[in-house]
Design a protein around this motif. Structure first.
Motif, PDB file in Angstrom:
ATOM      1  N   ASN A 123      46.768  40.220  46.762  1.00  6.84           N
ATOM      2  CA  ASN A 123      46.428  41.535  46.374  1.00  6.84           C
ATOM      3  C   ASN A 123      45.716  41.400  44.814  1.00  6.84           C
ATOM      4  OD1 ASN A 123      48.793  40.431  45.206  1.00  6.84           O
ATOM      5  ND2 ASN A 123      49.373  42.655  44.225  1.00  6.84           N
ATOM      6  N   VAL A 124      45.394  40.450  44.529  1.00  7.19           N
ATOM      7  CA  VAL A 124      44.726  40.185  43.117  1.00  7.19           C
ATOM      8  C   VAL A 124      43.350  39.845  43.587  1.00  7.19           C
ATOM      9  CG1 VAL A 124      44.550  39.034  40.876  1.00  7.19           C
ATOM     10  CG2 VAL A 124      46.779  39.595  42.137  1.00  7.19           C
ATOM     11  N   LYS A 125      42.380  40.255  42.825  1.00 10.15           N
ATOM     12  CA  LYS A 125      40.854  40.118  42.677  1.00 10.15           C
ATOM     13  C   LYS A 125      40.482  39.931  41.118  1.00 10.15           C
ATOM     14  CE  LYS A 125      36.352  41.544  43.834  1.00 10.15           C
ATOM     15  NZ  LYS A 125      35.505  42.241  44.679  1.00 10.15           N
ATOM     16  N   ILE A 126      39.809  38.583  41.084  1.00 10.64           N
ATOM     17  CA  ILE A 126      39.360  38.494  39.738  1.00 10.64           C
ATOM     18  C   ILE A 126      37.846  38.716  39.757  1.00 10.64           C
ATOM     19  CG2 ILE A 126      39.176  36.448  38.097  1.00 10.64           C
ATOM     20  CD1 ILE A 126      42.181  36.925  38.885  1.00 10.64           C
ATOM     21  N   VAL A 127      37.295  39.312  38.767  1.00  5.18           N
ATOM     22  CA  VAL A 127      35.940  39.697  38.681  1.00  5.18           C
ATOM     23  C   VAL A 127      35.310  38.579  38.146  1.00  5.18           C
ATOM     24  CG1 VAL A 127      34.336  41.161  37.382  1.00  5.18           C
ATOM     25  CG2 VAL A 127      36.332  42.036  38.358  1.00  5.18           C
ATOM     26  N   PRO A 134      28.781  46.603  41.282  1.00  6.26           N
ATOM     27  CA  PRO A 134      30.040  47.131  41.820  1.00  6.26           C
ATOM     28  C   PRO A 134      31.184  45.981  42.349  1.00  6.26           C
ATOM     29  CG  PRO A 134      28.253  47.340  43.141  1.00  6.26           C
ATOM     30  CD  PRO A 134      27.511  46.878  41.841  1.00  6.26           C
ATOM     31  N   VAL A 135      32.216  46.167  42.126  1.00  8.66           N
ATOM     32  CA  VAL A 135      33.064  45.151  42.579  1.00  8.66           C
ATOM     33  C   VAL A 135      34.254  45.857  43.072  1.00  8.66           C
ATOM     34  CG1 VAL A 135      32.765  43.599  40.357  1.00  8.66           C
ATOM     35  CG2 VAL A 135      34.558  45.495  40.228  1.00  8.66           C
ATOM     36  N   TRP A 144      32.823  49.603  38.879  1.00  9.20           N
ATOM     37  CA  TRP A 144      31.542  48.537  38.103  1.00  9.20           C
ATOM     38  C   TRP A 144      32.293  47.769  37.111  1.00  9.20           C
ATOM     39  CZ3 TRP A 144      26.164  48.607  39.635  1.00  9.20           C
ATOM     40  CH2 TRP A 144      25.754  49.730  40.720  1.00  9.20           C
ATOM     41  N   ALA A 145      31.934  46.205  37.254  1.00 11.13           N
ATOM     42  CA  ALA A 145      32.575  45.355  35.949  1.00 11.13           C
ATOM     43  C   ALA A 145      31.739  44.056  36.014  1.00 11.13           C
ATOM     44  CB  ALA A 145      34.029  45.256  36.361  1.00 11.13           C
ATOM     45  N   PHE A 146      32.158  43.518  34.957  1.00 13.25           N
ATOM     46  CA  PHE A 146      31.475  42.101  34.904  1.00 13.25           C
ATOM     47  C   PHE A 146      32.628  41.262  33.988  1.00 13.25           C
ATOM     48  CE2 PHE A 146      30.606  44.590  30.694  1.00 13.25           C
ATOM     49  CZ  PHE A 146      30.752  43.786  29.875  1.00 13.25           C
TER      50      PHE A 146
END
Length: 404
Positions: A123-127, A134-135, A144-146
């Protein structure tokens, strides 16, 4: 950069979505700058873990659709394998809630970071992308992230960035960055932005990390205004879940973001259980150490608490006849708080001009020290002033007690 996305009109979208956002937990921080003993530092590091547990419990109670973290989840230079196991276990406990983590300047996405070394729950996503993109998509909402790929990332993320006018999503921004309209004193600048750039780029709200005091600001206001909740395009820092020093007053918790009927509403929610309190006491009128103790006790009675980390700074003129024993005073006040620090920034009530006129060894000592102080700068000047005071106490054959 200009990105084109085609969707239906933003305000025709009907949604019911809830996001819980936190940032700057700083697991494994050292607290060296505060001067905590190893015992107190270990205790408070454990409280940071407890804060994360409360955050995740709130997310479950609020039935949120997503948890976001705006960076500095942990301290890269100090993390342990136990920290990794702790994070694994906590996020596994909420496996039905997706978690989106953005690396910041203290936990950058480096080859040996926990983000790369740990086997994260599903359930965890790392950017991991360095460029803003868009993430995450949740219905008609796009995030949106970086990621920070180094501890010294300085690029301005919104410089020349703009979404097309014809997209219909609600666009949210998630980043670890510095609001240049209100940089806290001494705070390093990372990924700077101006508030007006958020709306100009096409985002309805920015979920941020980096600043440790929580606040929400509306982009529709003529100036930056701090609020507890807003129902307009804006941006917000949740603050550290627990304060990390005496310079961190204000809100410490999370932001709960609700999206429905084409509207975005943000609210600050408290998480912290601890507080750092500090005072300055002018002891110029004190004629004995008991007078100073009474002043400290009066303040401590008002500020006391098992959840308080306290500091008192003594200022003003110290009468020469007072033997200021900081150890005795700390022991007398320490029981009022979880942690207590006492600092001495008084200056002696000696008449140096009169002493310098003496035709004695003491007079010669004062004249020499005053000349050195006049030529000195910065810390050297303060050191010489302390030496002058200690020297005069020695001439009086008084016991030299702790001065700092």
């Amino acid at each position: 950069m200009r990105v084109k996305i085609t969707k239906t009109n933003l305000w025709e979208v009907a949604l019911a979505l809830k996001i819980l956002h936190f940032a700057d937990l700083h697991l494994d921080t050292s607290f060296a700058r505060i001067g905590f003993s190893s015992t107190v530092a270990r205790f408070y590091r454990e409280q940071l873990r407890e804060a994360l547990k409360r955050i995740l419990k709130l997310a479950q109670d609020e039935k949120v659709d997503l948890i976001t973290c705006g960076g500095d989840l942990y301290e890269h230079e100090r993390y342990t394998s136990d920290t990794g196991k702790f994070l694994q276990g906590q996020f596994e406990n909420i496996e039905r809630i997706p978690v989106l983590l953005v690396p910041g300047n203290h936990d950058p996405y480096l080859p040996d970071s926990l983000y790369r070394r740990l086997f994260w729950p599903s359930n965890v996503k790392i950017v991991t992308n360095a460029e803003l993109m868009p993430v995450w998509n949740l219905g008609e909402v796009t995030i949106w992230a970086f990621a920070h790929l180094s501890p010294t990332q300085r690029e301005a993320p919104l410089n020349e960035f703009k979404l097309s006018d014809d997209e219909g999503n609600i666009h949210l921004l998630l980043m670890h960055a510095s609001d240049m309209s209100s940089v806290p004193p001494g705070k390093p600048v990372h990924c700077p932005f101006k508030p007006e750039e958020i709306h100009r780029a096409g985002f309805q709200f920015a979920l941020l990390g980096h600043y440790h005091q929580g606040r929400l600001s509306s982009l529709q206001a003529s100036s930056v205004n701090v609020q507890e909740s807003i129902s307009a395009p804006g941006y917000g820092y949740p603050g550290t879940p627990e304060p990390l020093g005496f310079d961190e007053s204000g809100h410490h918790g999370v932001i709960v973001l609700e999206i429905g009927d084409g509207k975005v509403k943000a609210e600050l929610r408290p998480i912290s259980q601890f507080a750092f309190v500090e005072t300055e006491l002018d002891i110029s009128t004190a004629t004995s150490r008991d007078d100073i103790k009474s002043q400290l006790q009066y303040w401590a009675d008002e500020a006391r608490g098992n959840y308080a980390f306290a500091r008192a700074v003594l200022k003003g003129q110290l009468q020469p006849e007072i033997e200021l024993d900081l150890t005795v005073l700390r022991e007398a006040i320490g029981s009022y708080f979880r942690y207590f620090d006492l600092q001495n920034r008084t200056y002696p009530a000696y008449d140096f001009s009169e002493l310098a006129e003496e035709k004695t060894v003491r007079g010669a000592f004062v004249r020499e020290m005053l000349n050195r102080i006049k030529l000195a700068t910065g810390e050297e000047k303060e050191t010489l002033r302390s030496a002058l005071t200690l020297g005069l106490q020695a001439f009086e054959k008084r016991e030299i007690l702790e001065q700092v």
